[in-house]
Scaffold this motif. Structure first.
Motif, PDB file in Angstrom:
ATOM      1  N   LEU A   1     -12.280   7.709 -14.141  1.00  0.00           N
ATOM      2  CA  LEU A   1     -12.183   6.333 -14.630  1.00  0.00           C
ATOM      3  C   LEU A   1     -11.667   5.408 -13.541  1.00  0.00           C
ATOM      4  CD1 LEU A   1     -12.330   4.345 -17.046  1.00  0.00           C
ATOM      5  CD2 LEU A   1      -9.954   4.967 -17.551  1.00  0.00           C
ATOM      6  N   HIS A   2     -10.695   5.872 -12.762  1.00  0.00           N
ATOM      7  CA  HIS A   2     -10.138   5.051 -11.686  1.00  0.00           C
ATOM      8  C   HIS A   2     -11.101   4.989 -10.505  1.00  0.00           C
ATOM      9  CE1 HIS A   2      -5.765   6.065 -13.121  1.00  0.00           C
ATOM     10  NE2 HIS A   2      -6.538   5.567 -14.073  1.00  0.00           N
ATOM     11  N   ARG A   3     -11.727   6.125 -10.195  1.00  0.00           N
ATOM     12  CA  ARG A   3     -12.551   6.222  -8.985  1.00  0.00           C
ATOM     13  C   ARG A   3     -13.849   5.438  -9.098  1.00  0.00           C
ATOM     14  NH1 ARG A   3     -13.876  11.916  -5.818  1.00  0.00           N
ATOM     15  NH2 ARG A   3     -14.993  10.990  -4.047  1.00  0.00           N
ATOM     16  N   TYR A   4     -14.485   5.485 -10.259  1.00  0.00           N
ATOM     17  CA  TYR A   4     -15.805   4.890 -10.393  1.00  0.00           C
ATOM     18  C   TYR A   4     -15.826   3.576 -11.169  1.00  0.00           C
ATOM     19  CZ  TYR A   4     -17.115   9.517  -8.768  1.00  0.00           C
ATOM     20  OH  TYR A   4     -17.227  10.676  -8.024  1.00  0.00           O
ATOM     21  N   LEU A   5     -14.725   3.239 -11.836  1.00  0.00           N
ATOM     22  CA  LEU A   5     -14.689   1.988 -12.602  1.00  0.00           C
ATOM     23  C   LEU A   5     -13.509   1.115 -12.206  1.00  0.00           C
ATOM     24  CD1 LEU A   5     -15.882   0.213 -14.848  1.00  0.00           C
ATOM     25  CD2 LEU A   5     -14.402   1.440 -16.468  1.00  0.00           C
ATOM     26  N   GLY A   6     -12.302   1.583 -12.480  1.00  0.00           N
ATOM     27  CA  GLY A   6     -11.116   0.749 -12.307  1.00  0.00           C
ATOM     28  C   GLY A   6     -10.934   0.199 -10.903  1.00  0.00           C
ATOM     29  N   ASN A   7     -10.796   1.091  -9.919  1.00  0.00           N
ATOM     30  CA  ASN A   7     -10.566   0.640  -8.548  1.00  0.00           C
ATOM     31  C   ASN A   7     -11.729  -0.162  -7.978  1.00  0.00           C
ATOM     32  OD1 ASN A   7      -7.922   1.445  -7.278  1.00  0.00           O
ATOM     33  ND2 ASN A   7      -8.480   3.372  -8.232  1.00  0.00           N
ATOM     34  N   PRO A   8     -12.974   0.296  -8.102  1.00  0.00           N
ATOM     35  CA  PRO A   8     -14.078  -0.510  -7.554  1.00  0.00           C
ATOM     36  C   PRO A   8     -14.195  -1.891  -8.194  1.00  0.00           C
ATOM     37  CG  PRO A   8     -14.797   1.742  -7.937  1.00  0.00           C
ATOM     38  CD  PRO A   8     -13.448   1.609  -8.561  1.00  0.00           C
ATOM     39  N   VAL A   9     -14.037  -1.952  -9.524  1.00  0.00           N
ATOM     40  CA  VAL A   9     -14.182  -3.238 -10.208  1.00  0.00           C
ATOM     41  C   VAL A   9     -13.062  -4.200  -9.800  1.00  0.00           C
ATOM     42  CG1 VAL A   9     -14.053  -4.383 -12.452  1.00  0.00           C
ATOM     43  CG2 VAL A   9     -15.486  -2.361 -12.168  1.00  0.00           C
TER      44      VAL A   9
ATOM     45  N   ALA B   1       6.219  -9.481  -8.619  1.00  0.00           N
ATOM     46  CA  ALA B   1       5.703  -8.678  -9.730  1.00  0.00           C
ATOM     47  C   ALA B   1       6.502  -7.381  -9.855  1.00  0.00           C
ATOM     48  CB  ALA B   1       4.231  -8.367  -9.525  1.00  0.00           C
ATOM     49  N   PRO B   2       7.096  -7.107 -11.018  1.00  0.00           N
ATOM     50  CA  PRO B   2       7.930  -5.916 -11.154  1.00  0.00           C
ATOM     51  C   PRO B   2       7.152  -4.641 -11.451  1.00  0.00           C
ATOM     52  CG  PRO B   2       8.020  -7.184 -13.171  1.00  0.00           C
ATOM     53  CD  PRO B   2       7.168  -7.973 -12.209  1.00  0.00           C
ATOM     54  N   GLY B   3       5.921  -4.779 -11.930  1.00  0.00           N
ATOM     55  CA  GLY B   3       5.162  -3.606 -12.354  1.00  0.00           C
ATOM     56  C   GLY B   3       4.131  -3.168 -11.339  1.00  0.00           C
ATOM     57  N   MET B   4       3.131  -2.423 -11.829  1.00  0.00           N
ATOM     58  CA  MET B   4       2.087  -1.900 -10.962  1.00  0.00           C
ATOM     59  C   MET B   4       1.247  -3.001 -10.324  1.00  0.00           C
ATOM     60  SD  MET B   4       2.143   1.391 -10.724  1.00  0.00           S
ATOM     61  CE  MET B   4       2.837   2.853 -11.531  1.00  0.00           C
TER      62      MET B   4
ATOM     63  N   ARG C   1      -3.364   0.095 -19.657  1.00  0.00           N
ATOM     64  CA  ARG C   1      -2.277  -0.888 -19.611  1.00  0.00           C
ATOM     65  C   ARG C   1      -2.123  -1.471 -18.213  1.00  0.00           C
ATOM     66  NH1 ARG C   1       3.632   1.363 -19.395  1.00  0.00           N
ATOM     67  NH2 ARG C   1       2.770   1.769 -17.318  1.00  0.00           N
ATOM     68  N   ASP C   2      -2.031  -0.599 -17.207  1.00  0.00           N
ATOM     69  CA  ASP C   2      -1.810  -1.089 -15.855  1.00  0.00           C
ATOM     70  C   ASP C   2      -3.072  -1.720 -15.276  1.00  0.00           C
ATOM     71  OD1 ASP C   2       0.929  -0.340 -15.612  1.00  0.00           O
ATOM     72  OD2 ASP C   2       0.305   1.733 -15.428  1.00  0.00           O
ATOM     73  N   GLY C   3      -4.256  -1.228 -15.690  1.00  0.00           N
ATOM     74  CA  GLY C   3      -5.485  -1.881 -15.260  1.00  0.00           C
ATOM     75  C   GLY C   3      -5.561  -3.311 -15.763  1.00  0.00           C
TER      76      GLY C   3
END
Length: 395
Positions: A140-148, A183-186, A225-227
């Protein structure tokens, strides 16, 4: 040997601080500190290893200190909070930060230090260029979250960074302090790249390998949440894409539709569009105009707070079209609306103030209300911009 043990370094004597945020990383913090200390010893760099501890209860602090790291406690929870405190506490001219879960190799920092010595202010790792080992990043992170999210960051801000969320990155400490990161979070990861880009800092990327972390527990990161927090930050920090472009599109589409439907019904695509569509077009015009106004407000306030650089084009437009001209246009709009309203009343009077037939009066009424709403919004917005101008710091 130039490894500085905890408590030995003084400000100005350290070239490199290797910074690690930590929250209950007893399984991996020792490995990370050992690799970092080994790098400093092998390279001969005058440096220190600094752990920004976010309230660990598993003995992570003691492990890090025993291996020679300096530990600073961070009461406020959050990835960004830990790193902000760590950057302030760092004694090095340069800082390389990385997660303390053993997913990054702290023994291979030469590319980062070389770029920093060459004069770059921010050096980002790129995991997609350096390699992602099996199991190191969820699909999910590799192919969607990070690229987007990285694509949004490049499009919105013109950033040269291809991997917005790589946790291994280096920077000049003074340059980061000047950005006033908050920003305190991710979303801190995005804030650093965005502000560095907007302030014109020199940014470079180096290939970085991401390995599977060495923890037996789930990571602190929560995908959705972090995304969302990253996406929210990218949108809020770029009011052009949040307010200006959508607002302009909505207002122009509404105005065009109103112009087509005010004379009477229109047919297109085999459908008939009438007063109901005209009413929605009016709403689109008003909402779009309001969104554009919010862009003006947020852009001015953001520049005053140091969040974004001044917009010369906006400042020039406001200088030419200040409070008085805006009020004149607003007055014309309101009077036009009142005139159209009188026309509506005249049509009603012709029917002896009884039941209206046809849609002519309704068309005029919609146009009347639209003009008055736009006029009042413009007037109130102009006064608010004037107030913001009075609050502007004087140089």
């Amino acid at each position: 040997m130039d490894v500085i043990m905890a408590g030995e370094a003084e400000a100005g004597t350290v070239e490199l601080t290797i910074l690690m945020p930590c929250l209950n990383e007893a399984e991996t913090i020792g490995t990370c500190v050992e690799k970092a200390m080994g790098y400093l010893a092998r390279s001969g760099v005058a440096g220190e290893v600094l752990v920004a501890d976010n309230g660990s209860t598993d003995g992570s602090q003691a492990i890090a200190e025993r291996l020679g790291a300096r530990v600073v406690p961070v009461p406020e929870r959050g990835y960004g909070a830990a790193l902000i405190t760590g950057i302030r506490a760092a004694r090095g001219r340069f800082v390389v930060m990385g997660d303390s879960d053993d997913s990054y190799d702290f023994s291979a920092l030469d590319p980062f230090l070389a770029k920093l010595r060459d004069g770059f202010d921010l050096v980002m790792g790129n995991r997609f260029r350096g390699g992602i080992k099996p199991g190191a990043m969820p699909p999910l992170h590799r192919y969607l979250g990070n690229p987007v999210l990285s694509t949004i960051g490049r499009v919105f801000y013109g950033s040269p960074v291809g991997d917005f969320h790589c946790g291994l990155r280096g920077f000049r400490r003074e340059a980061m302090l000047a950005l006033d990161l908050r920003a305190p979070g991710m979303e801190f990861a995005s804030e650093m790249v965005v502000k560095a880009t907007m302030q014109g800092l020199r940014i470079a990327e180096v290939p970085t390998t991401l390995s599977k972390d060495g923890r037996s527990r789930p990571p602190h990161l929560r995908s959705w949440r972090d995304g969302w927090r990253h996406l929210r930050f990218l949108l809020v920090f770029c009011p052009r894409w949040l307010f200006l472009y959508p607002g302009l599109a909505l207002a122009l589409a509404g105005l065009a539709t109103m112009a087509a439907l005010l004379p009477g019904p229109a047919r297109a695509f085999g459908l008939t569009f009438d007063v109901h569509t005209l009413l929605y077009a009016s709403g689109a015009t008003v909402m779009g105009f309001q969104a554009v106004q919010f862009w003006v407000f947020s852009r001015i306030y953001g520049a005053q707070m140091g969040m974004v650089p001044e917009s010369r084009a906006l400042n020039a437009a406001l200088a030419r079209f200040g409070l008085e001209p805006a009020l004149i246009v607003a007055g014309i709009l309101v009077l036009t609306g009142l005139g159209l309203g009188l026309g509506t009343v005249a049509i009603w009077g012709a029917e002896r103030f009884g039941e209206l037939r046809g849609t002519g009066a309704l068309r005029l009424a919609i146009a009347s209300v639209t003009a008055m709403l736009l006029g009042l919004q413009l007037a109130f917005g102009a006064f608010f911009v004037a107030v913001l101008g009075m609050m502007r710091p004087r140089g």
